[in-house]
Design an enzyme around this catalytic site. Structure first.
Site, PDB file in Angstrom:
ATOM      1  N   GLU A 165      -0.430  74.977  43.380  1.00 39.82           N
ATOM      2  CA  GLU A 165      -0.049  73.587  43.669  1.00 39.82           C
ATOM      3  C   GLU A 165      -1.305  72.788  43.974  1.00 39.82           C
ATOM      4  OE1 GLU A 165       3.968  73.143  45.846  1.00 39.82           O
ATOM      5  OE2 GLU A 165       2.977  74.865  46.740  1.00 39.82           O
ATOM      6  N   HIS A 210       9.800  83.381  46.050  1.00 38.95           N
ATOM      7  CA  HIS A 210       9.697  82.964  44.645  1.00 38.95           C
ATOM      8  C   HIS A 210       8.963  84.002  43.787  1.00 38.95           C
ATOM      9  CE1 HIS A 210      11.065  79.343  46.401  1.00 38.95           C
ATOM     10  NE2 HIS A 210       9.908  78.793  46.666  1.00 38.95           N
TER      11      HIS A 210
HETATM   12  C1  BG6 Z   1       8.933  75.697  48.411  1.00 37.81           C
HETATM   13  C2  BG6 Z   1       7.764  75.927  49.329  1.00 37.81           C
HETATM   14  O1  BG6 Z   1       9.803  76.790  48.440  1.00 37.81           O
HETATM   15  O2  BG6 Z   1       8.474  75.502  47.081  1.00 37.81           O
HETATM   16  C3  BG6 Z   1       6.794  74.781  49.242  1.00 37.81           C
HETATM   17  O3  BG6 Z   1       8.225  76.039  50.658  1.00 37.81           O
HETATM   18  C4  BG6 Z   1       6.409  74.506  47.807  1.00 37.81           C
HETATM   19  O4  BG6 Z   1       5.624  75.053  50.025  1.00 37.81           O
HETATM   20  C5  BG6 Z   1       7.649  74.369  46.938  1.00 37.81           C
HETATM   21  O5  BG6 Z   1       5.647  73.300  47.781  1.00 37.81           O
HETATM   22  C6  BG6 Z   1       7.272  74.227  45.475  1.00 37.81           C
HETATM   23  O6  BG6 Z   1       8.401  74.020  44.687  1.00 37.81           O
HETATM   24  P1  BG6 Z   1       8.272  73.534  43.189  1.00 37.81           P
HETATM   25  O7  BG6 Z   1       9.653  73.589  42.664  1.00 37.81           O
HETATM   26  O8  BG6 Z   1       7.696  72.150  43.249  1.00 37.81           O
HETATM   27  O9  BG6 Z   1       7.331  74.480  42.511  1.00 37.81           O
END
Ligand code: BG6
Length: 518
Positions: A248, A272
């Site tokens: 990210e 995840h």
């Molecule tokens: C969440 C985390 O589960 O997923 C966050 O707690 C993270 O820290 C987010 O930013 C990212 O989700 P996505 O769908 O934008 O990849």
């Protein structure tokens, strides 16, 4: 533009145009309501309330749907309605349609109170019954706990005490939806599961791992099990290693309350990334029924082992100030609300092996981080080199290893990397890529993960929700890393906008590999 189908339907009505045996048609939720705890939080505003509207807009909610918010704010139904409206206007995926909104707004209720307030839960119980009478929600209700896990026990107990957790009549359903973190280690997860299961039987518990709601994540199963092409090479004979990356570019400003002390491994790897690992490594399920799918995932999580020694096979880091694109950003310790001595990691990487005949000896490298070079989630299956190359060595200098990359986001699709002859009179071979992009191949937009998951909760379809055994096995994998990190050193600094700490590169280099630059 035609209006979606949201008119009230007479009891027992079935759509003559929908053949229930036709699995291509999305199922519509039956009569029901959703109660959200934590409606003042970011998740509710950015994801949950917009997803409810998007479902209504797609005609997938029942006409008399009830949406109830529970919070401490001194609000009336109308005030909460305005909050939902703003969230929808700001964050909904599908176009705004007044008729859909008006219908949804009729079912919006608000109950004011705190979690330890018995009377507030009694009022919530009354509200739910009123919805049953006025909107025909028929006693079917889901309770979405978008609240800190510390509050799960009290809310579960209140739901049980006020009679909300159990059905009033046979055939009705009550379900609870919980957001991660599911504990902070194995022991706390077991404790939490016991508390939740004390009130709701496991089949009524829907744990959200929103990655499982993403189209591209579900496509892992289609890619693997609908095709003949990949299966024969999907094993240790051909695969050199697998890299699962969730990077990210955002920082953690504004999230200190949740994140400081939690860190990247608990926040992302435990859920995840280990779920992505399970889907990538699992055997073909007997069917896609929730039970069969889960059985295969649990087998992977049970046979996954950390590669030792952890000091060499894991890495962690914390971002410091740096250039994120064109913007100079601060480091974690300077972000508002963080302890200036914080040891919370914002980058985490681990090495796992899956001890099965299919995968023995193949490392799975899992990494995640904030403030990295760019936002990207991908699974790269990297193949062994061809056993023999009948080319002059200088002609294959730019030939890497074949790879199949599942691009989870943002540019959803699949890339295949292989060598190809460079045009010209010599037999020079260089890597090229072949791409499948969702955006190009399909005209339909992918629904948001939360749309899919909320609809599945209302339908009682549990395939995409990890059960307690998966959660506990994931902690079992991660706990030794967390323990080791707690007793030794501090996270290594890395500059915002980079690809993580040096230790992450060293961890790969020790086996002669490198991270992909996605
Ligand atoms: C969440 C985390 O589960 O997923 C966050 O707690 C993270 O820290 C987010 O930013 C990212 O989700 P996505 O769908 O934008 O990849």
């Amino acid at each position: 533009m035609s209006e979606p189908f949201v008119q009230a339907r007479p009891e027992g009505w079935t759509n003559p145009l929908r053949d229930p045996r036709d699995k291509r048609l999305p199922r519509i939720a039956g009569p029901c309501g959703l109660v959200i705890f934590g409606v003042t939080g970011d998740l509710a505003r950015k994801k949950l309330m917009p997803a409810v509207y998007d479902l209504a807009n797609r005609g997938l909610l029942p006409p008399g749907f009830g949406l109830t918010g529970f919070a401490r704010r001194d609000w009336e139904n109308e005030d909460f309605g305005k909050v939902v409206y703003d969230a929808v206007r700001e964050n909904a995926r599908t176009p705004f349609r007044q008729a859909v909104w008006d219908r949804l707004a009729e079912g919006i209720r608000f109950v004011q109170g705190s979690f330890d307030d018995d009377e507030a839960f009694d009022r919530l119980c009354d509200t739910v019954h009123e919805l049953d009478a006025e909107r025909g929600t028929n006693g079917n209700h889901a309770f979405y706990l978008s609240i800190p896990p510390g509050a799960f026990p009290v809310v579960c107990k209140q739901l049980a005490r006020s009679g909300l957790a159990g059905q009033d009549h046979p055939g009705q359903w009550r379900r609870v939806v919980i957001e991660k973190p599911f504990g902070h280690d194995l022991a706390s997860a077991q404790e939490l599961n016991a508390i939740v299961n004390d009130v709701f039987p496991e089949e009524s518990v829907f744990r959200i791992d929103h990655y499982l709601g993403k189209e591209t994540v579900q496509n892992i199963l289609a890619l693997r099990f609908a095709n003949q092409l990949f299966e024969p090479i999907w094993n240790a004979n051909y695969v050199d290693h697998v890299q699962i990356t969730m990077a990210e570019d955002i920082g953690l400003g504004g999230r200190a309350g949740y994140y400081d002390g939690i860190g990247a491994a608990r926040d992302v790897i435990q859920n995840h990334l280990l779920q992505l690992l399970a889907l990538t490594a699992m055997e073909e399920p007997v069917s896609f029924s929730p039970g069969e799918l889960r059985t295969e995932k649990i087998k992977v999580l049970s046979s996954a082992k950390l590669v030792q020694p952890l000091d060499e096979t894991t890495a962690r880091g914390q971002y410091t100030a740096g250039w994120q694109g064109n913007e100079w950003v601060v480091g974690l310790k300077e972000e508002e609300g963080y302890n200036p001595e914080s040891r919370t990691e914002t980058f985490a990487a681990i090495t796992v092996e899956v001890d099965t005949r299919r995968w023995a000896g193949v490392p799975f490298y899992l990494r995640t981080g904030k403030r990295l070079g760019r936002r990207v989630t991908e699974i790269a299956v990297v193949f062994k080199r061809a056993p023999h190359l009948p080319f002059d060595e200088t002609m294959t200098e730019e030939l890497g290893q074949n790879a199949l990359v599942i691009r989870v986001q943002p540019d959803e699709g699949v890339t295949m990397r292989f060598g190809s002859k460079v045009p010209g009179s010599t037999m020079e071979v260089r890597d090229v890529t072949m791409d499948f992009g969702y955006g190009l191949a399909f005209t339909e937009d992918s629904p948001e993960a939360y749309e899919r998951l909320i609809l599945d909760v209302l339908l009682g379809e549990p395939s995409l929700f990890p059960v307690n055994a998966e959660v506990e096995r994931s902690w079992r994998i991660l706990d030794p890393v967390l323990e080791r990190w707690a007793e030794s050193g501090v996270p290594e600094p890395y500059a915002a906008g980079s690809w993580g700490p040096k230790g992450a590169d060293a961890m790969m280099a020790r086996t002669g590999r490198t991270w992909r630059r996605p």
